[in-house]
Scaffold this motif. Structure first.
Motif, short mmCIF file in Angstrom:
data_model
loop_
_atom_site.label_atom_id
_atom_site.label_comp_id
_atom_site.label_asym_id
_atom_site.label_seq_id
_atom_site.Cartn_x
_atom_site.Cartn_y
_atom_site.Cartn_z
N PRO A 13 0.84 -1.21 0.00
CA PRO A 13 0.00 0.00 0.00
C PRO A 13 0.87 1.26 0.00
CG PRO A 13 0.02 -0.99 2.18
CD PRO A 13 0.72 -1.97 1.26
N PRO A 14 0.40 2.31 -0.63
CA PRO A 14 1.19 3.54 -0.66
C PRO A 14 1.37 4.10 0.75
CG PRO A 14 -1.03 3.96 -1.42
CD PRO A 14 -0.91 2.47 -1.28
N PRO A 15 2.46 4.79 0.98
CA PRO A 15 2.68 5.36 2.32
C PRO A 15 1.64 6.44 2.64
CG PRO A 15 4.32 6.19 0.80
CD PRO A 15 3.55 5.13 0.06
N SER A 16 1.30 6.48 3.86
CA SER A 16 0.34 7.50 4.29
C SER A 16 1.05 8.84 4.48
CB SER A 16 -0.33 7.07 5.60
OG SER A 16 0.64 6.96 6.64
N ILE A 17 0.24 9.85 4.69
CA ILE A 17 0.81 11.19 4.91
C ILE A 17 1.65 11.23 6.18
CG2 ILE A 17 0.23 13.61 5.31
CD1 ILE A 17 -2.22 13.23 3.59
N GLN A 18 1.19 10.51 7.20
CA GLN A 18 1.93 10.50 8.46
C GLN A 18 3.27 9.78 8.29
OE1 GLN A 18 0.94 12.12 11.17
NE2 GLN A 18 2.88 11.58 12.15
N LEU A 89 3.07 18.67 3.90
CA LEU A 89 2.40 17.44 4.34
C LEU A 89 1.47 17.71 5.52
CD1 LEU A 89 5.33 14.86 4.07
CD2 LEU A 89 3.30 15.01 2.61
N ASP A 90 1.87 18.57 6.43
CA ASP A 90 1.00 18.90 7.56
C ASP A 90 -0.28 19.59 7.09
OD1 ASP A 90 2.81 17.82 9.31
OD2 ASP A 90 3.78 19.74 9.80
N GLN A 91 -0.16 20.46 6.09
CA GLN A 91 -1.35 21.12 5.57
C GLN A 91 -2.29 20.11 4.90
OE1 GLN A 91 -2.26 24.35 5.91
NE2 GLN A 91 -0.47 24.56 7.25
N VAL A 92 -1.70 19.18 4.13
CA VAL A 92 -2.54 18.16 3.49
C VAL A 92 -3.20 17.26 4.53
CG1 VAL A 92 -2.49 16.16 1.95
CG2 VAL A 92 -1.17 18.20 1.37
N SER A 93 -2.43 16.90 5.58
CA SER A 93 -2.99 16.06 6.63
C SER A 93 -4.12 16.78 7.37
CB SER A 93 -1.88 15.69 7.62
OG SER A 93 -2.41 14.94 8.70
#
Length: 233
Positions: A13-18, A89-93
């Motif tokens: 599975p693709p890596p998550s944002i975290q 990445l924090d903004q997307v999360s």
């Protein structure tokens, strides 16, 4: 069959944002450690430049310091780039978490709406109005029952109010004319006052007997005081 067609490879599975954010933060920490080591090396070169006289030795120290400074600038650029990636990445999360919260809120509202519609089908305004009318009728009947049970059996219903008012006026006139406002049946009888008459209590000292020349020798009760000599003997 597996030899002919082969087996489908299981894709990860693709890596998550975290996961991506954690990996970038680790790289940023590594770059930060390198920058601190270069700062310490530059500080050492700075002390050598203060102690070295101008000449070839000082120029060699300057050259090494310039090389370290260039490395520091390169690592600082990498660190800033990693920090920018982490910020994105924090903004997307944050946006993704907001969308998840909105989805959960919509699901909860839909479920509550469905439940309310089912409850409204069992509750009707006409039924509520009829229930309120029945309750009012029951309260009226209850009040009538309480009034009926609270009637007095000893008071006749055919009493003439004018006759009662006449008796009340006569009673007031009797109270005004007899005994300074006290009715005759409340005044004590004269014979009873004579029987209950008692002598008045004495208000002063008893008269001193004849022949007593020194009234100061008597005690507070009017009796002769006993001499001290006789008490000792």
């Amino acid at each position: 069959m597996r030899r002919v067609f082969g087996v489908k490879k299981q894709t990860e599975p693709p890596p998550s944002i975290q996961d991506a954010s954690d990996r970038i933060n680790k790289r940023g920490d590594t770059v930060e450690e390198k920058i601190k080591k270069l700062d310490a090396e530059l500080a050492r070169y700075k002390e050598q430049l203060k102690k070295t006289r101008p000449g070839p030795a000082q120029e060699a120290v300057k050259a090494r310091a310039m090389r370290v400074l260039k490395q520091k600038r390169m690592y600082e650029g990498q660190r800033d780039m990693l920090y920018n990636q982490t910020y994105n990445l924090d903004q997307v999360s944050f946006a993704a978490e907001g969308i998840k919260d909105a989805q959960q809120t919509m699901s909860a509202l839909k479920s509550a709406n469905k439940e309310l519609k089912g409850m409204m089908k069992t509750v009707k305004i006409n039924d509520i109005d009829n229930l309120q009318d029945e309750m009012m009728d029951l309260m009226d009947v209850s009040n009538e029952i309480q009034e009926t049970l609270g009637r007095s059996y000893s008071v006749p219903d055919d009493i003439d109010e004018e006759e009662l008012m006449g008796e009340l006026d006569a009673l007031e006139a009797d109270m005004d004319t007899e005994g300074e406002g006290v009715p005759s049946y409340l005044q004590p009888e004269p014979a009873l006052d004579a029987e209950l008459s008692l002598p008045s209590a004495p208000t002063g000292h008893a008269p001193m007997p004849a022949g007593r020349a020194n009234p100061q020798a008597d005690d507070e009760l009017g009796l002769p005081a006993v001499p001290r000599a006789s008490i000792r003997g």
